[in-house]
Design an enzyme around this catalytic site. Structure first.
Site, mmCIF file in Angstrom:
data_model
loop_
_atom_site.group_PDB
_atom_site.id
_atom_site.type_symbol
_atom_site.label_atom_id
_atom_site.label_comp_id
_atom_site.label_asym_id
_atom_site.label_seq_id
_atom_site.Cartn_x
_atom_site.Cartn_y
_atom_site.Cartn_z
ATOM 1 N N CYS A 83 44.324 58.320 18.910
ATOM 2 C CA CYS A 83 44.822 59.328 20.005
ATOM 3 C C CYS A 83 45.467 58.624 21.091
ATOM 4 C CB CYS A 83 43.825 60.299 20.390
ATOM 5 S SG CYS A 83 43.908 61.690 21.563
ATOM 6 N N HIS A 174 40.867 61.718 15.724
ATOM 7 C CA HIS A 174 39.646 61.202 15.999
ATOM 8 C C HIS A 174 38.737 61.147 14.959
ATOM 9 C CE1 HIS A 174 40.009 61.030 20.470
ATOM 10 N NE2 HIS A 174 40.730 62.219 20.327
ATOM 11 N N GLU A 176 36.355 59.238 14.429
ATOM 12 C CA GLU A 176 34.783 58.763 14.794
ATOM 13 C C GLU A 176 34.178 60.119 14.936
ATOM 14 O OE1 GLU A 176 37.139 59.483 18.673
ATOM 15 O OE2 GLU A 176 37.412 58.804 16.854
#
EC number: 4.3.3.6
Length: 193
Positions: A83, A174, A176
């Site tokens: 990002c 994202h 994660e």
């Protein structure tokens, strides 16, 4: 092997926890990076999402910007940007307040998918990985992918790219936040080469 996570803002802890979950399988350890000295003992660096102008100012103020760029260009450091991290790695940020490192031949547009309330999860097909539920939060858009490998697209726009020569990768989403370790595993595999 030590994987650094730039410890400014954003999903630092989520990246840290993802790398920590892979410790036994890949013999890797996460390290929070706050200073130039922290770069000396890492093999890879994750620049997480957050606010790109804040990240840029922190990198400049703490002399990290030029050091990260130099290490990456010399192939001494693999880098993954997610990002806002992708914005930092780009050659053109489209924003006078943030100068991209030019580590990836991409032109990027900040907040292209809308505001925070416009966030969404969408399945993307990643070359070599298959389907991945990508989380887009105020995501940038790679408007002009240059001399890069495109690993995934959404609506005919690149959302995951790698450099053709350096161990640098950028994602506009994202990974994660998904609990799916495959992208972090891919990053680790690039470092082990």
């Amino acid at each position: 092997m030590n994987i650094g996570i730039l410890n400014i803002q954003g999903d630092v802890q989520e990246h840290f926890d993802m790398i920590k979950s892979l410790k036994r399988k890949y013999n890797v350890s996460p390290v929070k990076v706050n200073s130039v000295n922290d770069l000396e003992n890492i093999d890879g660096l994750i620049i997480p999402g957050g606010e790109s102008t804040v990240i840029y100012k922190f990198l400049i103020k703490n002399n990290l910007y030029d050091k990260i760029k130099s290490m990456a260009l010399n192939n001494d450091l693999a880098v993954m940007g997610t990002c806002a991290g992708a914005i930092i790695l780009s050659k053109d940020t489209g924003d006078d307040r943030v100068t991209g490192m030019g580590l990836l031949d991409i032109t990027i547009k900040r907040n292209a998918y809308g505001r925070q309330v416009d966030s969404f999860i969408k399945e993307v097909q990643i070359n070599g990985m298959g389907a991945f539920n990508a989380v887009f939060i105020r995501a940038p858009e790679i408007e002009v992918p240059g001399n890069v490998n495109i690993l995934a697209e959404l609506n005919n726009r690149a959302v995951f790219v790698t450099d053709k020569n350096l161990d640098i990768m950028a994602l506009t989403f994202h990974p994660e936040l998904t609990g799916d370790p495959r992208i972090h595993e891919y990053f680790i595999s690039k470092i082990k080469k």
